[in-house]
Scaffold this active site. Structure first.
Site, mmCIF file in Angstrom:
data_model
loop_
_atom_site.group_PDB
_atom_site.id
_atom_site.type_symbol
_atom_site.label_atom_id
_atom_site.label_comp_id
_atom_site.label_asym_id
_atom_site.label_seq_id
_atom_site.Cartn_x
_atom_site.Cartn_y
_atom_site.Cartn_z
ATOM 1 N N HIS A 207 45.471 73.195 39.456
ATOM 2 C CA HIS A 207 44.126 72.802 39.867
ATOM 3 C C HIS A 207 44.055 71.281 39.765
ATOM 4 O O HIS A 207 44.014 70.709 38.679
ATOM 5 C CB HIS A 207 43.080 73.502 38.982
ATOM 6 C CG HIS A 207 43.070 74.987 39.194
ATOM 7 N ND1 HIS A 207 42.275 75.600 40.142
ATOM 8 C CD2 HIS A 207 43.787 75.977 38.606
ATOM 9 C CE1 HIS A 207 42.494 76.904 40.120
ATOM 10 N NE2 HIS A 207 43.412 77.158 39.201
ATOM 11 N N GLN B 15 49.104 69.461 24.272
ATOM 12 C CA GLN B 15 49.913 69.278 23.073
ATOM 13 C C GLN B 15 51.375 69.045 23.462
ATOM 14 O O GLN B 15 51.943 69.780 24.262
ATOM 15 C CB GLN B 15 49.796 70.527 22.203
ATOM 16 C CG GLN B 15 50.460 70.416 20.850
ATOM 17 C CD GLN B 15 50.253 71.686 20.046
ATOM 18 O OE1 GLN B 15 50.702 72.760 20.440
ATOM 19 N NE2 GLN B 15 49.555 71.577 18.936
ATOM 20 N N ARG C 58 40.224 82.246 39.591
ATOM 21 C CA ARG C 58 40.789 82.740 38.337
ATOM 22 C C ARG C 58 39.950 83.821 37.656
ATOM 23 O O ARG C 58 40.432 84.459 36.706
ATOM 24 C CB ARG C 58 41.001 81.569 37.372
ATOM 25 C CG ARG C 58 41.923 80.485 37.917
ATOM 26 C CD ARG C 58 43.300 81.010 38.270
ATOM 27 N NE ARG C 58 44.199 79.923 38.689
ATOM 28 C CZ ARG C 58 45.486 80.065 38.953
ATOM 29 N NH1 ARG C 58 46.042 81.266 38.869
ATOM 30 N NH2 ARG C 58 46.222 79.045 39.333
ATOM 31 N N ARG D 29 57.368 67.303 22.475
ATOM 32 C CA ARG D 29 58.274 66.243 22.015
ATOM 33 C C ARG D 29 57.909 65.809 20.602
ATOM 34 O O ARG D 29 58.789 65.480 19.794
ATOM 35 C CB ARG D 29 58.207 65.030 22.934
ATOM 36 C CG ARG D 29 58.794 65.229 24.312
ATOM 37 C CD ARG D 29 58.760 63.919 25.090
ATOM 38 N NE ARG D 29 59.650 62.920 24.529
ATOM 39 C CZ ARG D 29 59.572 61.607 24.779
ATOM 40 N NH1 ARG D 29 58.627 61.138 25.580
ATOM 41 N NH2 ARG D 29 60.440 60.780 24.256
#
Length: 248
Positions: free
Chosen positions: A90, A98, A185, A101
């Site tokens: 979207h 989050q 959705r 790495r």
């Protein structure tokens, strides 16, 4: 590595949202300068129900662009990386996710699909796979650390993490983007996880700004018929050509 559950929190939305949308609509049709009207809107001199009626009437005509001036920001947790890959499709939105790495995922939480959870054999195999992925991740961290990659071990070890791995994300969308997001959705054809998230977001939006989101949801709810091919319709609404009262 426990199973996690969905959490959706509305962090913020544009202040005085209804008045702002009303002012934007009025500027399109009003000869004056809406900034002169703004104090009256905030003071209640132009009542909220009058603003809502005007906005609803103009929206019904198909004029939607002024609602883009108002946005909503959500914090979402307990969702999978599989969901986040769908979410970022979207385009007119902002995301802060989050990082794998920088966040250690050795004891990651995961999302367990209901269909898998319902079958003991499938659930046991799924949970074993999660344990194996977590063990492989931790082992890679240790091996990379011994070979001088301790500071960057996470970014390489994360390649063994599954799509089920939990992620957390902050999402901002304007009202028009949200309406489109909900149309796609909230549909029963949407994947179960992102549909649950969309329905939770929709509930928060309806509470905060009912004039825009009171009738929002799957596209069939706005159209009054199902736009899907006969192979995919869920049957809640008639398909367009199955009801003679629906204009072609």
């Amino acid at each position: 590595m426990p199973q996690t559950t969905l959490a959706v929190t509305l962090l913020a939305h544009t202040p005085d949202a209804l008045s702002l949308i009303y002012a934007a609509f009025r500027q399109c049709y009003h000869p004056g300068y809406v900034a002169d009207m703004w104090p009256r809107l905030l003071s209640g001199d132009i009542p909220g129900d009058r603003q809502a009626e005007f906005v609803s009437r103009i929206l019904a005509s198909g004029h939607e662009s002024p609602i883009e001036h108002v946005s909503f920001t959500f914090a979402v947790a307990g969702v999978s990386r599989a969901l986040s890959h769908q979410l970022v499709r979207h385009r007119i939105a902002s995301y802060s996710q989050q990082s794998q790495r920088y966040v250690d995922a050795a004891s990651f939480d995961y999302v367990l699909p209901p269909a898998v959870a319902a079958i003991p054999e499938a659930k046991a195999r799924f949970e074993a796979a999660m344990e194996q992925a977590g063990a492989a991740y931790a082992e890679l961290q240790e091996i990379l650390g011994r070979h001088g990659r301790a500071g960057k071990a996470n970014e390489d070890a994360r390649f063994v993490l599954p799509n089920a791995c939990e992620t957390k994300v902050v999402v901002t969308m304007n009202c028009r983007s949200l309406l489109h997001f909900f149309e796609l959705r909230c549909c029963t054809r949407a994947q179960w996880e992102i549909r649950a998230m969309a329905l939770a977001m929709l509930g928060l939006c309806r509470e905060a700004l009912p004039v825009i989101f009171g009738g929002a949801g799957a596209r069939c709810e706005r159209l009054g018929y199902c736009p899907e091919d006969e192979r995919f319709t869920c049957g809640r609404y008639p398909r367009r050509f199955e009801n003679p009262q629906i204009p072609a």
